[in-house]
Scaffold this active site. Structure first.
Site, PDB file in Angstrom:
ATOM      1  N   GLU A  81      -5.943   5.178 -44.041  1.00 20.42           N
ATOM      2  CA  GLU A  81      -4.886   4.175 -43.953  1.00 20.42           C
ATOM      3  C   GLU A  81      -3.766   4.617 -43.044  1.00 20.42           C
ATOM      4  O   GLU A  81      -3.433   5.791 -42.974  1.00 20.42           O
ATOM      5  CB  GLU A  81      -4.215   3.968 -45.309  1.00 20.42           C
ATOM      6  CG  GLU A  81      -5.101   4.026 -46.437  1.00 20.42           C
ATOM      7  CD  GLU A  81      -4.307   4.004 -47.722  1.00 20.42           C
ATOM      8  OE1 GLU A  81      -4.969   3.850 -48.730  1.00 20.42           O
ATOM      9  OE2 GLU A  81      -3.074   4.143 -47.725  1.00 20.42           O
ATOM     10  N   CYS A 105      -2.223  16.216 -56.186  1.00 18.74           N
ATOM     11  CA  CYS A 105      -0.958  16.010 -56.900  1.00 18.74           C
ATOM     12  C   CYS A 105      -1.163  14.916 -57.946  1.00 18.74           C
ATOM     13  O   CYS A 105      -1.855  13.923 -57.681  1.00 18.74           O
ATOM     14  CB  CYS A 105       0.149  15.610 -55.924  1.00 18.74           C
ATOM     15  SG  CYS A 105       0.460  16.884 -54.694  1.00 18.74           S
ATOM     16  N   CYS A 108      -0.348  11.146 -57.061  1.00 22.25           N
ATOM     17  CA  CYS A 108      -0.742  10.638 -55.739  1.00 22.25           C
ATOM     18  C   CYS A 108      -2.152  10.053 -55.723  1.00 22.25           C
ATOM     19  O   CYS A 108      -3.116  10.706 -56.140  1.00 22.25           O
ATOM     20  CB  CYS A 108      -0.635  11.779 -54.721  1.00 22.25           C
ATOM     21  SG  CYS A 108      -1.258  11.325 -53.085  1.00 22.25           S
ATOM     22  N   CYS A 325       0.839   6.278 -50.321  1.00 25.51           N
ATOM     23  CA  CYS A 325      -0.274   6.960 -49.693  1.00 25.51           C
ATOM     24  C   CYS A 325      -1.552   6.933 -50.528  1.00 25.51           C
ATOM     25  O   CYS A 325      -1.559   7.228 -51.694  1.00 25.51           O
ATOM     26  CB  CYS A 325       0.194   8.368 -49.307  1.00 25.51           C
ATOM     27  SG  CYS A 325      -0.363   9.780 -50.141  1.00 25.51           S
TER      28      CYS A 325
HETATM   29  N1  SAH Z   1       0.583  15.796 -48.119  1.00 26.63           N
HETATM   30  C1  SAH Z   1       1.873  15.656 -47.560  1.00 26.63           C
HETATM   31  C2  SAH Z   1       2.056  14.390 -46.764  1.00 26.63           C
HETATM   32  C3  SAH Z   1       1.435  13.166 -47.325  1.00 26.63           C
HETATM   33  S1  SAH Z   1       2.112  12.592 -48.825  1.00 26.63           S
HETATM   34  C4  SAH Z   1       2.939  15.776 -48.631  1.00 26.63           C
HETATM   35  O1  SAH Z   1       2.590  15.781 -49.804  1.00 26.63           O
HETATM   36  O2  SAH Z   1       4.098  15.889 -48.251  1.00 26.63           O
HETATM   37  C5  SAH Z   1       3.584  11.838 -48.184  1.00 26.63           C
HETATM   38  C6  SAH Z   1       4.649  11.533 -49.225  1.00 26.63           C
HETATM   39  O3  SAH Z   1       4.226  10.466 -50.077  1.00 26.63           O
HETATM   40  C7  SAH Z   1       4.931  12.737 -50.087  1.00 26.63           C
HETATM   41  O4  SAH Z   1       6.311  13.003 -50.232  1.00 26.63           O
HETATM   42  C8  SAH Z   1       4.310  12.297 -51.374  1.00 26.63           C
HETATM   43  O5  SAH Z   1       4.837  12.992 -52.396  1.00 26.63           O
HETATM   44  C9  SAH Z   1       4.589  10.802 -51.390  1.00 26.63           C
HETATM   45  N2  SAH Z   1       3.835  10.041 -52.399  1.00 26.63           N
HETATM   46  C10 SAH Z   1       2.559  10.208 -52.764  1.00 26.63           C
HETATM   47  N3  SAH Z   1       2.243   9.359 -53.776  1.00 26.63           N
HETATM   48  C11 SAH Z   1       3.365   8.644 -54.028  1.00 26.63           C
HETATM   49  C12 SAH Z   1       3.697   7.603 -54.955  1.00 26.63           C
HETATM   50  N4  SAH Z   1       2.784   7.151 -55.813  1.00 26.63           N
HETATM   51  N5  SAH Z   1       4.943   7.098 -54.955  1.00 26.63           N
HETATM   52  C13 SAH Z   1       5.865   7.549 -54.070  1.00 26.63           C
HETATM   53  N6  SAH Z   1       5.620   8.523 -53.172  1.00 26.63           N
HETATM   54  C14 SAH Z   1       4.379   9.065 -53.143  1.00 26.63           C
HETATM   55 FE1  SF4 Z   2      -0.232  15.833 -52.781  1.00 22.31          FE
HETATM   56 FE2  SF4 Z   2      -0.999  13.416 -51.990  1.00 22.31          FE
HETATM   57 FE3  SF4 Z   2       0.461  14.966 -50.319  1.00 22.31          FE
HETATM   58 FE4  SF4 Z   2      -2.093  15.584 -50.928  1.00 22.31          FE
HETATM   59  S1  SF4 Z   2      -1.375  13.757 -49.857  1.00 22.31           S
HETATM   60  S2  SF4 Z   2      -0.357  16.979 -50.909  1.00 22.31           S
HETATM   61  S3  SF4 Z   2      -2.286  14.949 -53.060  1.00 22.31           S
HETATM   62  S4  SF4 Z   2       1.137  14.096 -52.259  1.00 22.31           S
END
Ligand code: SAH
Ligand code: SF4
Length: 344
Positions: A81, A105, A108, A325
């Site tokens: 995406e 995470c 996520c 994401c």
């Molecule tokens: N892996 C990297 C970049 C991709 S995630 C990282 O974790 O930084 C990009 C951002 O989207 C991160 O700050 C992540 O914590 C956030 N994110 C992921 N799932 C989310 C959600 N359900 N609600 C809000 N932010 C989210």
């Molecule tokens: Fe964590 Fe999602 Fe970022 Fe991967 S993409 S590091 S699972 S927040």
């Protein structure tokens, strides 16, 4: 899109053909070789077969029109995406770096998919080109890129930096490094490596909690790389680059949004020149968490402000199209409003 293959295919031709190809891809933002009329037909046909530049896509637009999400299908049928966020004068593209993510995470959607593979340089670049083409049709441009889509950019370090070099090239896409940001969950040796790069790309750390035990619950990577190691790497980064760091902090009800959490956050960030970005948690089906209330977020923000911390609350984009994401690719586009299939 395979940029290396394009270069290889044109290697036997006069040098100016590659220059013309780069101009067509990055400046004119063509979506098919047949549009490159400076090429003889024979070459256009060959390129269309050997190394096509068409992008297989589905586009979803949020009800307010400010978020556009593209589900792009790679040559091996994996979906990724890319999101366009429209904000006043800015058109920010949120780019993916991996299919899935190995870091899992707990909040996520991408993490829930598991890890499939790293994206190639061309697959990263094409996400930006996709929206470059889309915006060009509306006489607009990509102004910012954030590596905040699916995947952990620093676990695909070389391809991410390789893609940035293409996008930054003066005679190519020509987007200034200061308009590009990488978000990482915190991989210390890569933060240090990044500090030494000769390109001024911004860095964001997904912090989400200022204490190790809560952070480990949210982000298992914190076990391998506890906060102190990540923070030491950030200190090294800031000493070396003098660039502002952005801390991302998702607001999750009852997990990281108390007054004590705010105080810990102030303590942790005070030695850095930084901006804290409060992000309301975006819940999807089967979420185990809830977003903090508006009042709680406002209070949390106020505590930070009264300690003179730079803080912003990020607007939550495109809830109706699962813009956080991984939410869309994960659902394999079942219930979203499909408006267009390709901006060609
Ligand atoms: N892996 C990297 C970049 C991709 S995630 C990282 O974790 O930084 C990009 C951002 O989207 C991160 O700050 C992540 O914590 C956030 N994110 C992921 N799932 C989310 C959600 N359900 N609600 C809000 N932010 C989210
Ligand atoms: Fe964590 Fe999602 Fe970022 Fe991967 S993409 S590091 S699972 S927040």
């Amino acid at each position: 899109m395979n940029l290396k293959l394009i270069e290889k295919t044109l290697a036997s031709r006069p040098k100016f053909r590659l220059t013309q190809a780069q101009k067509a891809i990055f400046k004119e933002l063509v979506s098919d070789w047949s549009q490159v009329t400076v090429f003889p037909k024979e070459l256009r046909d060959k390129l269309n077969i050997v190394c096509p530049i068409t992008i297989d896509s589905r586009v979803y637009v949020s009800l307010d029109g400010r978020t556009v999400k593209a589900l792009l299908t790679m040559q091996d049928d994996e979906n990724i995406e890319t999101v366009l966020m429209k904000h006043k004068e800015r058109n920010t593209i949120c780019v993916s770096t991996q299919v899935g993510c190995p870091l899992n995470c707990s909040f996520c959607a991408t993490g829930k998919m598991g890890f499939k593979r790293n994206l190639e340089i061309g697959e990263i670049v094409e996400q930006v080109l996709f929206f470059g083409r889309y915006l060009k049709a509306k006489k607009e441009k990509v102004t910012n890129i954030v590596f905040m889509g699916m995947g952990e950019p620093f676990l695909n370090y070389d391809n991410v930096l390789g893609a940035i070099r293409y996008l930054n090239q003066k005679d190519g896409f020509n987007l200034g490094a200061r308009h590009i940001s990488i978000s990482t969950s915190g991989i210390p040796d890569k933060i240090r490596k990044f500090a030494k790069e000769d390109i001024e790309v911004n860095l964001a750390l997904s912090l989400h909690s200022a204490d190790d035990s809560t952070r480990t619950k949210l982000m298992p990577v914190n076990k391998a790389y506890p906060l102190q190691r990540v923070l030491d790497a950030l200190t090294y980064y800031q000493d070396k680059t003098h660039r502002k760091i952005m801390f991302e902090y998702i607001m999750i009800a009852g997990i990281n949004d108390s007054e004590a959490d705010a105080r810990k956050l102030i303590e942790l960030t005070k030695k850095y020149t930084c901006l804290i970005n409060l992000i309301p948690y975006n819940s999807s089906q089967n979420s185990i968490y809830k977003v903090s209330t508006t009042e709680r977020i406002a209070k949390f923000k106020k505590i930070l402000e009264s300690a003179r911390v730079n803080v912003l609350q990020r607007f939550s984009y495109g809830r109706d199209i699962d813009a956080a994401c991984g939410q869309l690719a994960n659902k394999a586009h079942k219930k979203n409003r499909e408006l267009q299939t390709d901006p060609k």
